[in-house]
Enzyme design. Structure first.
Site, short mmCIF file in Angstrom:
data_model
loop_
_atom_site.label_atom_id
_atom_site.label_comp_id
_atom_site.label_asym_id
_atom_site.label_seq_id
_atom_site.Cartn_x
_atom_site.Cartn_y
_atom_site.Cartn_z
N ASP A 182 1.25 -1.30 -0.05
CA ASP A 182 0.11 0.06 -0.37
C ASP A 182 0.84 1.26 0.00
OD1 ASP A 182 -2.38 2.01 0.67
OD2 ASP A 182 -3.29 -0.12 1.20
N HIS A 253 -2.22 3.59 -4.82
CA HIS A 253 -2.11 2.32 -3.16
C HIS A 253 -0.57 3.17 -3.63
CE1 HIS A 253 -6.01 3.31 -0.34
NE2 HIS A 253 -6.48 2.97 -1.40
N GLU A 320 -9.20 3.41 -5.86
CA GLU A 320 -8.91 4.29 -5.56
C GLU A 320 -7.68 5.49 -6.23
OE1 GLU A 320 -11.21 4.54 -1.05
OE2 GLU A 320 -9.27 3.45 -1.04
C1 ACM Z 1 -10.78 -0.27 -0.20
O1 ACM Z 1 -11.29 -0.41 1.01
N1 ACM Z 1 -10.12 0.93 -0.49
C2 ACM Z 1 -10.42 -1.27 -1.06
#
Ligand code: ACM
Length: 546
Positions: A182, A253, A320
């Site tokens: 991440d 991420h 995201e």
């Molecule tokens: C997530 O909770 N961004 C998959």
């Protein structure tokens, strides 16, 4: 003599029980274990687990012997189904439709023996353990019964991961989704890119609480799994019929990877050499550059990953991805033109589709968070539906397999109660009862579409969980309710007998105590489980899209 727990105290609840009668069989030092070919995982597990907990040696026995635990495969059963028969004189038989079915039967046997069977050493050497005569027939509702653990935001040392695999097995869960990378860390050794862990596996300090909190933990946080650690985790899981699905999050991420290898970032927009592993929460704007070099780099990562993880599915994240840098980047804009794409959203899809094809060509299947749907997917790809049910409905209707894990329902970082003492200051209130009434298959799907819902998983994001005690508190007891949703053929949510589940939980808490799980007590957090002063996102009210 202890007769262990009553049949109706099992969690998850089995499909059918005949009996129990008042008589039973005793387990003692002469109780033998006979294992038909193909049942070796359960044979080893029973010897080590019951041997440890109860001091039972379980010497090798005969197929027709008395006082024997017998394990065998039965083609007439569905692969993960089992039948557990406890019969006079003869002993105990577990038949499974596959080795996994036999193993799930052994989990039921352990619950029938009682909480002492969940310890690692005998505490009552004088007690003989008995099990009432009965027959249990059981099979899971879903083939994918998962838990996702985020080890990036806070590291879970290898021992803790192995312990969680045991906890999954005890609840008949069979998928461990391992969120390995991440913005805040890279946790898996990749031999050709050593800086991913040398640089990417630790950060100098960490935000404490919600991202708006003024608090910091002013000490380095880090850790990673070597490739041998990963092999051990995967093998340990396989012995327990659990599949480990690794996740490498792309193209968003990814700040930890960019901090390690600045050339992965959008170097025409920012000076990526100045980036470090992110020390706070949220969604970083520092995402991967859409270049051929980046694709080649990640192909290298995935090549090593495929060697380590035999799982059919490989998770590529895809959630995201902030588009700010791609909007500003010449390189990204040229790429959009070259590929005749509409916009940056399509560029994200191009990125994902590349790895979809790459994995398919190697006999694997891509799975990603529901954002990956936005640009069209290859046929075999699957979706983790997290932003509610909608992504899962769209995916199932388009013929893609779906794992339902809507954040409003089964994100276990969300608080368990509205009370002031509740230590986790984020998200919705999701009580044990809410999770028990979670339905993975939305009613708007037809029967054919619903078959694409291959299962469900609970997700444990660890921004506000610094250690195992915090993970235990957030995960339990709700994972027990989730396990019943994933395994048992429960009626519609409103008709579920939560009072009966709570009654069975009073027994199950004893098992969790014996396992040393720091669950949230039904009466609320204990003094040391509260976290006064930790700033959090306000309660968001009743979740939408229920
Ligand atoms: C997530 O909770 N961004 C998959």
């Amino acid at each position: 003599m202890s007769m262990g727990d009553r049949e109706m105290d099992l969690i998850p609840a089995p499909s059918a029980i005949e009996g129990p009668t008042r008589c039973g069989v005793l387990l003692d030092s002469r109780t033998a274990l006979w294992a038909a070919p193909g049942t070796g995982t359960t044979e080893r597990w029973l010897r080590s687990t019951l041997g440890g907990a109860l001091g039972l040696p379980l010497p090798p026995g005969e197929e027709e012997g008395t006082n024997t635990v017998r394990l065998r495969l039965d083609d007439a059963l569905e692969p993960e189904a089992y039948q557990l028969s406890v019969v006079t004189n003869w002993g105990i038989e577990i038949r499974g439709g596959s080795a996994a079915g036999v193993f799930w039967g052994a989990q039921t046997l352990r619950q029938l023996i009682g909480a002492d069977a969940f310890r690692r050493a005998p505490i009552r050497p004088d007690v003989q353990y008995g099990i009432a005569h009965q027959t249990i027939r059981d099979a899971p509702r879903f083939g994918w019964r998962g838990l996702m653990l985020d080890v990036a935001r806070h590291f879970m040392p290898k021992d803790g991961v192995l312990r969680y695999l045991d906890l999954l097995a005890a609840h008949k869960l069979n998928v461990f989704h391992f969120h390995l990378t991440d913005d805040q860390a890279w946790r898996v050794q990749i031999k050709r890119y050593p800086k991913l862990t040398e640089v990417g596996s630790w950060r100098a300090r960490t935000k404490f609480g919600h991202r708006a909190s003024p608090l910091w933990e002013e000490k380095p946080h880090g850790g990673f799994y070597t490739q041998d650690d990963i092999r051990e985790i995967v093998a340990y899981a396989a012995e327990r019929h659990i599949t480990v699905v690794p996740e490498i999050d792309i193209p968003g991420h990814s700040q930890a990877a960019i901090a390690a290898y600045p050339e992965l970032g959008n170097i025409d927009v920012i000076d990526t050499t100045s980036l470090s592993v992110w020390d706070t929460w949220g969604v970083s704007k520092n995402v991967l550059a859409p270049t051929d070099n980046v694709l080649r780099f990640y192909e290298g990562v995935f090549e090593e990953l495929l060697d380590l993880f035999p799982s059919e599915f490989i998770h590529v994240g895809g959630d995201e991805c902030a588009k700010d840098q791609w909007k500003e980047s010449q390189t990204a804009q040229v790429r959009i033109k070259e590929l005749e794409l509409e916009d940056e959203d399509e560029l994200q899809s191009w990125f994902i589709r590349h790895f979809d094809n790459w994995l398919s060509a190697r006999g694997r299947r891509l799975i990603g968070w529901d954002e990956i749907l936005e640009g069209g997917l290859a046929e075999g790809a699957a979706v983790s539906s997290w932003r509610g049910y909608a992504g899962g409905v769209t995916a199932a209707r388009a013929g893609h397999d779906v794992v339902m894990c809507p954040e409003q329902q089964v994100y276990l970082d969300h608080r368990q109660d509205a009370g002031e003492d509740e230590p986790v200051p984020i998200g919705y209130v999701r009580t044990l009862e809410n999770v028990y009434r979670f339905e993975p298959v939305p009613p708007q799907l037809t029967e054919t579409e619903a078959r694409h819902v291959i299962g469900t998983q609970a997700n444990v994001w660890t921004e506000v969980m610094e250690d195992q005690a915090r993970v235990d508190y957030q995960t339990f007891p709700r994972l027990a309710a989730f396990a019943e949703v994933a395994w048992s053929a429960l009626p519609a949510p409103a008709e579920r007998d939560f009072a009966d589940f709570e009654r069975r939980m009073t027994v199950h808490y004893g098992r969790l105590d014996a396992l040393g799980v720091g669950y949230r007590p039904p009466t609320g957090p204990l003094p040391w489980q509260r976290r006064p002063g930790v700033l959090g996102r306000p309660i968001e009210g009743e979740p939408p899209n229920v």
